[in-house]
Design a protein around this motif. Structure first.
Motif, mmCIF file in Angstrom:
data_model
loop_
_atom_site.group_PDB
_atom_site.id
_atom_site.type_symbol
_atom_site.label_atom_id
_atom_site.label_comp_id
_atom_site.label_asym_id
_atom_site.label_seq_id
_atom_site.Cartn_x
_atom_site.Cartn_y
_atom_site.Cartn_z
ATOM 1 N N PRO A 186 -16.269 9.683 8.904
ATOM 2 C CA PRO A 186 -16.947 9.268 10.548
ATOM 3 C C PRO A 186 -18.724 9.045 10.270
ATOM 4 C CG PRO A 186 -17.349 11.819 9.843
ATOM 5 C CD PRO A 186 -16.302 11.113 8.946
ATOM 6 N N MET A 187 -19.133 9.171 8.605
ATOM 7 C CA MET A 187 -20.499 8.338 8.612
ATOM 8 C C MET A 187 -20.685 7.363 7.671
ATOM 9 S SD MET A 187 -21.918 10.673 10.612
ATOM 10 C CE MET A 187 -24.147 10.131 9.703
ATOM 11 N N HIS A 188 -19.427 6.303 8.363
ATOM 12 C CA HIS A 188 -19.355 5.645 6.820
ATOM 13 C C HIS A 188 -19.221 4.120 8.203
ATOM 14 C CE1 HIS A 188 -18.798 2.285 4.044
ATOM 15 N NE2 HIS A 188 -18.551 3.377 3.111
ATOM 16 N N GLU A 189 -21.077 3.853 8.008
ATOM 17 C CA GLU A 189 -21.602 2.871 8.992
ATOM 18 C C GLU A 189 -20.103 1.246 9.001
ATOM 19 O OE1 GLU A 189 -23.240 3.110 6.748
ATOM 20 O OE2 GLU A 189 -24.043 1.697 5.999
ATOM 21 N N SER A 190 -20.142 0.912 7.615
ATOM 22 C CA SER A 190 -19.046 -0.379 8.213
ATOM 23 C C SER A 190 -18.084 -0.136 8.463
ATOM 24 C CB SER A 190 -19.329 -1.048 6.990
ATOM 25 O OG SER A 190 -18.586 -0.036 6.344
ATOM 26 N N ASN A 191 -17.810 0.948 9.286
ATOM 27 C CA ASN A 191 -15.788 0.791 9.424
ATOM 28 C C ASN A 191 -16.614 0.873 11.060
ATOM 29 O OD1 ASN A 191 -14.609 2.028 7.373
ATOM 30 N ND2 ASN A 191 -15.321 3.714 7.895
ATOM 31 N N VAL B 259 0.590 -1.107 -0.477
ATOM 32 C CA VAL B 259 -0.045 0.059 -0.281
ATOM 33 C C VAL B 259 1.189 0.916 -0.322
ATOM 34 C CG1 VAL B 259 -2.139 1.502 1.581
ATOM 35 C CG2 VAL B 259 -1.995 -0.861 1.087
ATOM 36 N N GLN B 260 2.053 1.216 0.810
ATOM 37 C CA GLN B 260 2.209 2.262 1.155
ATOM 38 C C GLN B 260 3.857 2.440 -0.065
ATOM 39 O OE1 GLN B 260 3.802 1.618 4.805
ATOM 40 N NE2 GLN B 260 2.074 3.184 4.635
ATOM 41 N N GLN B 261 4.079 1.845 -1.903
ATOM 42 C CA GLN B 261 4.477 1.922 -2.039
ATOM 43 C C GLN B 261 3.675 2.182 -3.815
ATOM 44 O OE1 GLN B 261 7.260 -1.198 -2.975
ATOM 45 N NE2 GLN B 261 8.129 -1.080 -0.594
ATOM 46 N N MET B 262 2.510 1.807 -3.260
ATOM 47 C CA MET B 262 1.785 2.176 -4.403
ATOM 48 C C MET B 262 1.449 3.429 -4.895
ATOM 49 S SD MET B 262 -2.318 -0.034 -3.077
ATOM 50 C CE MET B 262 -2.700 1.570 -3.457
ATOM 51 N N PRO B 263 1.337 3.282 -6.295
ATOM 52 C CA PRO B 263 1.577 5.202 -6.922
ATOM 53 C C PRO B 263 0.044 5.681 -6.601
ATOM 54 C CG PRO B 263 1.586 3.547 -8.328
ATOM 55 C CD PRO B 263 1.337 2.641 -7.077
ATOM 56 N N ILE B 264 -1.197 4.960 -6.646
ATOM 57 C CA ILE B 264 -2.770 5.848 -6.582
ATOM 58 C C ILE B 264 -3.393 5.190 -4.865
ATOM 59 C CG2 ILE B 264 -4.901 5.389 -6.986
ATOM 60 C CD1 ILE B 264 -3.942 3.465 -8.606
ATOM 61 N N GLN C 127 -11.274 2.886 0.550
ATOM 62 C CA GLN C 127 -12.158 2.072 1.606
ATOM 63 C C GLN C 127 -11.582 0.986 2.002
ATOM 64 O OE1 GLN C 127 -14.126 3.192 4.340
ATOM 65 N NE2 GLN C 127 -13.205 5.625 4.336
ATOM 66 N N ILE C 128 -11.899 0.062 0.407
ATOM 67 C CA ILE C 128 -12.000 -1.092 0.532
ATOM 68 C C ILE C 128 -10.502 -1.492 0.392
ATOM 69 C CG2 ILE C 128 -12.101 -3.112 -1.397
ATOM 70 C CD1 ILE C 128 -13.862 -0.992 -3.023
ATOM 71 N N ILE C 129 -9.573 -1.243 0.312
ATOM 72 C CA ILE C 129 -7.934 -1.547 0.627
ATOM 73 C C ILE C 129 -7.800 -2.353 2.006
ATOM 74 C CG2 ILE C 129 -5.726 -1.069 0.167
ATOM 75 C CD1 ILE C 129 -6.618 -0.591 -3.012
ATOM 76 N N TRP C 130 -7.663 -0.434 2.388
ATOM 77 C CA TRP C 130 -8.137 -0.416 3.845
ATOM 78 C C TRP C 130 -8.593 -1.869 4.747
ATOM 79 C CZ3 TRP C 130 -3.831 0.981 5.621
ATOM 80 C CH2 TRP C 130 -2.817 2.459 5.130
ATOM 81 N N ARG C 131 -10.065 -1.896 4.112
ATOM 82 C CA ARG C 131 -11.065 -2.995 4.937
ATOM 83 C C ARG C 131 -10.175 -4.214 4.415
ATOM 84 N NH1 ARG C 131 -15.217 0.588 4.420
ATOM 85 N NH2 ARG C 131 -15.768 0.000 2.256
ATOM 86 N N SER C 132 -9.525 -4.790 3.288
ATOM 87 C CA SER C 132 -8.816 -5.770 3.069
ATOM 88 C C SER C 132 -8.048 -6.148 3.930
ATOM 89 C CB SER C 132 -8.120 -5.749 2.185
ATOM 90 O OG SER C 132 -8.991 -6.358 0.417
ATOM 91 N N ILE C 133 -7.112 -5.068 4.714
ATOM 92 C CA ILE C 133 -6.369 -4.899 5.392
ATOM 93 C C ILE C 133 -6.416 -5.157 7.102
ATOM 94 C CG2 ILE C 133 -4.064 -4.201 7.111
ATOM 95 C CD1 ILE C 133 -3.733 -3.133 3.846
ATOM 96 N N SER D 277 -5.816 0.961 14.970
ATOM 97 C CA SER D 277 -5.184 1.712 15.195
ATOM 98 C C SER D 277 -5.912 1.949 13.479
ATOM 99 C CB SER D 277 -4.318 1.923 15.044
ATOM 100 O OG SER D 277 -3.510 1.003 13.914
ATOM 101 N N ILE D 278 -5.386 1.296 12.306
ATOM 102 C CA ILE D 278 -6.408 1.701 11.134
ATOM 103 C C ILE D 278 -7.653 1.619 11.241
ATOM 104 C CG2 ILE D 278 -6.602 0.667 8.717
ATOM 105 C CD1 ILE D 278 -4.069 -0.982 9.192
ATOM 106 N N THR D 279 -8.904 0.967 11.788
ATOM 107 C CA THR D 279 -10.054 1.358 11.625
ATOM 108 C C THR D 279 -10.701 2.724 12.484
ATOM 109 O OG1 THR D 279 -10.455 -0.944 12.493
ATOM 110 C CG2 THR D 279 -12.224 -0.269 12.095
ATOM 111 N N LYS D 280 -9.634 2.825 13.228
ATOM 112 C CA LYS D 280 -9.602 4.286 14.047
ATOM 113 C C LYS D 280 -9.855 5.524 12.587
ATOM 114 C CE LYS D 280 -8.975 3.767 18.999
ATOM 115 N NZ LYS D 280 -8.453 3.994 20.378
ATOM 116 N N GLN D 281 -8.131 5.386 12.263
ATOM 117 C CA GLN D 281 -8.496 6.368 11.120
ATOM 118 C C GLN D 281 -8.914 6.824 10.045
ATOM 119 O OE1 GLN D 281 -4.705 7.433 11.439
ATOM 120 N NE2 GLN D 281 -5.615 9.261 10.510
ATOM 121 N N LEU D 282 -9.892 5.011 9.244
ATOM 122 C CA LEU D 282 -10.597 5.312 8.645
ATOM 123 C C LEU D 282 -11.804 6.295 8.759
ATOM 124 C CD1 LEU D 282 -11.657 1.739 7.477
ATOM 125 C CD2 LEU D 282 -9.779 4.056 5.928
#
Length: 610
Positions: free
Chosen positions: A438-443, A398-403, A407-413, A428-433
């Motif tokens: 703040p209005m995305h319920e799946s997080n 993820v760190q090296q991705m050029p894009i 959210q989908i990617i973070w949720r995979s992790i 910690s990742i979820t808190k960041q998300l």
DNA sequence: CTAGGGTTAG
């Protein structure tokens, strides 16, 4: 909406005078005109258009309506259309010859482009400004553009305009109108209103509405509408069939899908590639992947879509090696893979743990095929690494991705953190998300699941409170199941079904039998912090357990049970279903949000990782 | 000169 002002502004920089003499000789003029038209017909680039424009000017044919129309309709390339239309509407043109046909031609040219539909609307407005009356052919073009733009307000205003000019009772206009509303968010109700007010004698009207509901994620309504169509005696055509099949695919209505296959054959309905592709996709996504492969093998003409449908199907069934070899076969056959085929292939690798193969193909995208990976491809790679338990590698990737990761990617992790016990990292990742969105319920659901696993009940309850405070709700889990050609939908704790008493008795019996066989409820995924017995109780009311009970009651022993779940199947239901497949000796085929589970004799084809 | 067609990661 932003409209291109530059096209409407008079353009005077062509640098050629229009005052050249016309050839006096009529025959000569005809010949010149004819050659102009022929030239125009073959021209599709800006450069060629420029040359022909010069010719037209020299011949003084600029205002010949035939030439103007040809000029507008010739171009298929976007630049050329722009160029042609600026030429037509420049200040030097004689606006007296502008007519409906000419405007229709320009509007149609823009309506057919994929990314310049605003211009169609723009020229429609220009048409009205010029005082040129639209006719019944104008509106389908304009509405098609509105549909492509998915712009409800715009569509409504064009609708009003069609009414004003009295073309709203034309069948083509009505059908396009329904389609336009179906393509707009929040537009279904308007679509349905027009549909209900239409005499609907036509299979197109029905197809549009059925396809609309299917696309909007209401396959049950789409199917009900198809039944109504049959009752009304309207003969479906191959396009209706494609729409209904896509509704079958979404809802897992295998029986109806099979029926359509035989109906198509019986009624000798045309079978273009698109219909075969829809059948393949239906069989693959309704759990009959082998049937899909068989159909695919029988096809005489295949498109990239046919190949990709099977590859995606194999991926969903966890049959990664076969997907890879089919991909190779495709290339050998001379079909070049596209970006979608790569998504299918990479997700196949991901679901089958083929890490090295996935890496190899991901690298080959640019190197061998010149396809730039998109966010979806990066997403597949992150998922591939995450599922294989390589959480650190996934993070590095993820760190090296050029894009920018989404959210989908973070949720995979996060899912991988959850599965691998990296709960602190996941937290910690979820808190960041949540901070970012703040209005995305799946997080919140993710975080709550992590706290459940950590047994942090107070934190979990707090999340629940936060969600309530913000007025957010967990998406209710629902299960669709087909029985005797009817679709039934269950939600957790559902009591709306007329057999609900029997169903709940069956659920209790299932619970007793499962416990006897050694089943232990996985209560950690229950969202509420309630006492253990209540938790068990609420687990037993999960929609898939109700659906299974319903199927056990209503089908003869040994019949396979298949259903579709709208979310990822929860850990407890997965384990319970395995027990049920053994205790009741039933093959159970489950499609959840991501993939298939073929459960038989106590074990599952997903290998317990999904 | 007019309408309708889903292959897309979690």
């Amino acid at each position: 909406m932003r409209l291109p002002t530059k096209l409407y502004r008079p353009i005077t920089t062509f640098g050629l005078s229009t005052n050249l003499q016309l050839p006096h000789d009529t025959t000569k003029r005809r010949v010149a005109e004819q050659s102009c038209l022929t030239l125009l017909q073959s021209c599709n680039t800006t450069q060629k258009l420029t040359q022909i424009q010069t010719l037209i000017l020299k011949l003084g044919l600029r205002n010949n309506p035939l030439v103007l129309t040809k000029f507008a309709s010739t171009s298929s390339e976007l630049d050329a259309i722009h160029y042609a239309s600026s030429f037509l509407f420049s200040s030097e043109a004689d606006t007296r010859v502008y007519d409906t046909f000419l405007f229709n031609t320009v509007i149609r040219a823009y309506a057919q482009t994929s990314n310049s539909k605003e211009n169609a609307i723009y020229f429609y407005r220009a048409m009205l400004d010029y005082g040129v009356l639209p006719n019944k052919f104008t509106f389908p073009f304009v509405l098609k553009s509105c549909a492509g733009l998915a712009h409800l307000n715009l569509g409504q205003s064009v609708h009003g305009s069609a009414v004003k000019f009295g073309f709203d009772d034309d069948l083509h206009v009505q059908n396009t109108m329904i389609h336009m509303y179906c393509c707009c968010n929040e537009g279904v109700e308007s679509a349905r209103k027009v549909f209900d007010e239409t005499p609907k004698l036509d299979s197109v009207t029905w197809s549009v509405m059925i396809g609309g509901y299917a696309r909007l994620g209401c396959p049950a309504i789409a199917i009900a509408l198809y039944r109504e169509m049959q009752v009304m005696g309207v003969r479906p055509d191959e396009i209706t069939m494609v729409s209904v099949l896509s509704a079958c695919t979404d809802s897992g209505a295998l029986e109806l899908g099979k029926w359509i296959e035989s109906y198509v054959r019986r009624e000798k309905i045309q079978q273009p590639v698109e219909l075969c592709n829809a059948l393949i996709d239906m069989f693959a996504k309704c759990g009959e992947i082998d049937k899909a492969i068989k159909l695919f093998r029988q096809m005489s003409v295949r498109t990239i879509v046919s190949w990709t449908s099977v590859i995606v199907g194999l991926a969903m069934h966890g049959r990664g090696e076969e997907a890879v070899s089919l991909f190779e076969e495709m290339i050998k056959t001379g079909v070049a893979p596209d970006d979608v085929a790569f998504i299918g292939l990479l997700s196949a690798c991901s679901h089958s743990g083929l890490v090295e193969t996935g890496r190899h193909y991901f690298n080959s995208m640019v190197e061998k095929f010149g396809i730039e990976p998109k966010i979806e491809h990066y997403g597949c790679m992150v998922d591939l690494l995450s599922r294989a338990g390589l959480v650190k590698e996934a993070l590095d990737f993820v760190q090296q991705m050029p894009i920018e990761p989404n959210q989908i990617i973070w949720r995979s992790i996060i899912a991988a953190c959850h599965a691998r016990g990296e709960l602190k990292l996941g937290e910690s990742i979820t808190k960041q998300l949540i901070e970012n969105e703040p209005m995305h319920e799946s997080n919140y659901v993710l975080l709550s699941n992590i706290y459940a696993k950590l047994l942090h009940w107070e934190k979990k309850t707090k999340i629940r409170e936060t969600m309530d405070m913000k007025g957010m709700k967990k998406i209710p889990g629902s299960t669709m199941i087909e029985l005797n050609n009817e679709m039934y939908e269950f939600v957790a704790g559902d009591k709306s079904h007329h057999q609900y008493k029997e169903i709940y008795e069956m659920v209790d019996e299932m619970g007793r039998e499962m416990k006897r066989a050694g089943y232990v409820p996985t209560t950690s995924q229950v969202l509420l912090d309630i006492d253990e017995e209540d938790k068990e109780d609420s687990l037993y009311r999960h929609s898939e357990k109700l659906a299974i009970a319903f199927a056990l009651i209503n089908t003869p022993p040994g019949t396979p049970i298949r259903f579709v779940k709208n979310l990822r199947v929860c850990e407890d239901c997965h384990s319970a279903t395995k027990f049920i497949s053994k205790i009741y000796n039933r093959e159970i085929v489950v499609r959840d949000r991501n993939r298939f589970h073929h459960l038989k004799n106590g074990s599952c084809s997903c290998g317990d990782f999904w």
